[in-house]
Write an enzyme that holds these catalytic residues in place. Structure first.
Site, short mmCIF file in Angstrom:
data_model
loop_
_atom_site.label_atom_id
_atom_site.label_comp_id
_atom_site.label_asym_id
_atom_site.label_seq_id
_atom_site.Cartn_x
_atom_site.Cartn_y
_atom_site.Cartn_z
N SER A 198 108.21 24.59 4.38
CA SER A 198 107.78 23.35 5.01
C SER A 198 108.44 23.05 6.34
O SER A 198 107.87 22.33 7.16
CB SER A 198 108.03 22.17 4.05
OG SER A 198 109.41 22.06 3.74
N HIS A 242 102.27 23.60 0.82
CA HIS A 242 101.81 23.65 2.21
C HIS A 242 100.81 24.79 2.46
O HIS A 242 100.41 25.00 3.60
CB HIS A 242 103.00 23.76 3.15
CG HIS A 242 103.90 22.58 3.09
ND1 HIS A 242 103.72 21.45 3.88
CD2 HIS A 242 104.97 22.31 2.31
CE1 HIS A 242 104.66 20.56 3.60
NE2 HIS A 242 105.43 21.06 2.65
N LYS A 277 98.84 16.76 0.73
CA LYS A 277 98.95 17.42 2.03
C LYS A 277 97.56 17.90 2.44
O LYS A 277 96.78 17.14 2.98
CB LYS A 277 99.99 18.53 1.95
CG LYS A 277 101.38 17.96 1.61
CD LYS A 277 102.41 19.03 1.42
CE LYS A 277 103.78 18.43 1.10
NZ LYS A 277 103.83 17.73 -0.21
#
Length: 390
Positions: A177, A205, A236
């Site tokens: 990240s 991610h 996300k």
């Protein structure tokens, strides 16, 4: 005094590591509104631009009317509603697993997995740059805790070969990240298979971003069937909230019985699950979002390199500019804010000492003109700040 909190806070300020929330007065998206001013937002994790998508919003609003604003209980009491079940089934199908289980957030998912699967006599092996939630899960599990050099499959293999633990679990981010680089999953899988270990991948991610359908790191690297434990987040790339763990029926049933962060937590609102069903479908089918991201990433990297900034080895929407000193990163972040750009300065302990950075993140909500404007601002403020990022 035993609790000299003021001294601790003062020390953090002196280190230029004091943190404060930035109050947003608008939705997550291309722009952020702070104290009445609109900024181009280059620090959210809304990679596909789905957090404020009209279809996702409509799904949430409709589900609130049908299901209310709260589930009222944990999943195992009476909080597991039909949208939760539908989302779990859709997520399992999306990532090619037998089952999936929803958690309130990624932190709780990671803690839940490791504390359910491991205990004394076991061992857990962590990439040195793993997310804090993964590290905490390993520490709380009671297993022997080992860390290996970042993305170093040889170091991992050596540690596995020397371990006599009952169970051996290797844990890694799929996409890191703060650096934006990816784990060498094929090499990790091979090391695990040769040493009777399991691999767990936190793909917070990567989900939605990697692979032509947004199925994430393990599919993009061709190892999906060989990774027993997959964690993904919904807040996300998918733009909503929550997390899930996917794997075999036996794994998911084990988590239902033993993962305390699942058992003893109120279920997410059903409306969030219903909205995520829509965002998941859009992430899977609307390929233009990932295609646009590729263009933006390449444009930013080319421009930043030309300006002399130090880029990290990342082909993902996470494009950190390595600055070095904490204070310099803070100065540059503030100067960019004065130019109309919201970009967070990331400092230790989130990253190692001496590696403070500006964590630039790109979104399908951005336009090429936004990237060009950011590059122009970086050129302007970079020239005003001696040796920052040079």
């Amino acid at each position: 005094m035993a609790f000299d909190l003021a001294a601790d806070l003062a020390a953090r300020r002196e280190q230029h590591r004091y943190r404060q929330p930035v109050i947003q007065d608008g939705p997550c998206g291309r722009y952020a509104v702070v104290e009445g001013r609109r900024y181009l937002n280059f620090c959210s994790n809304d990679y596909l631009g789905l957090a404020n998508d009209p279809a996702v919003i409509n799904a949430f609003q409709g589900a609130v009317a049908d299901w209310g604003v709260g589930s009222g209980a944990s999943h195992l009491v009476c909080g597991h509603q039909r949208p939760h079940q539908q989302l779990e089934e859709a997520l399992a199908d999306h990532v090619g697993r037998e089952s999936a289980l929803l958690f309130s957030n990624g932190y709780m998912a990671n803690l839940g997995v490791m504390t359910a699967l491991l205990g004394k006599g076991d061992a857990v092996f962590h990439d040195r740059l793993n997310h804090a939630s993964l590290l905490d899960g390993g520490l709380l599990s009671g297993a022997r805790f080992r860390r290996f050099a970042h993305n170093d499959a040889s170091a991992l293999r050596g540690q596995l070969q020397r371990s006599d633990a009952r169970r051996k679990l290797v844990v890694t981010d799929g996409v890191f990240s703060m650096d934006g680089d990816v784990a060498p999953l094929s090499d990790y899988v091979a090391a695990c298979e040769d040493n009777d270990a399991w691999l767990m991948v936190d793909d917070a991610h990567g989900l939605g971003v990697l692979d032509d359908q947004g199925r994430g790191s393990v599919v993009a690297q061709g190892v999906n069937e060989r990774v027993p434990v997959l964690m993904g987040t919904l807040g996300k790339g998918l733009g909503t909230a929550g997390a899930f763990v996917a794997g075999s029926h036996a794994l998911i049933e084990t988590l239902i019985q033993f993962a305390r962060t699942y058992i003893y937590t109120t279920a997410m609102p059903a409306a969030v699950a219903a909205a995520t069903l829509v965002s998941l479908s859009k992430a899977r089918e609307e390929h233009w979002r990932r295609e646009k991201l590729v263009v933006l990433i390449q444009r930013f990297r080319a421009g930043a390199a030309q300006l002399g900034f130090t880029l990290m080895d990342s082909a993902t929407p996470i494009q950190p500019l390595l600055i070095g000193a904490d204070q310099q990163a803070m100065v540059l972040s503030q100067q960019l804010r004065e130019q109309g750009f919201l970009i967070t300065a990331i400092r230790p302990p989130t990253v190692p000492d001496g590696q403070a950075r500006l964590r630039v993140t790109l979104s399908a909500a951005h336009e090429e003109s936004d990237v060009d404007a950011l590059l122009a601002a970086l050129e302007k403020v970079g020239c005003r700040t001696s040796d920052v990022g040079r």
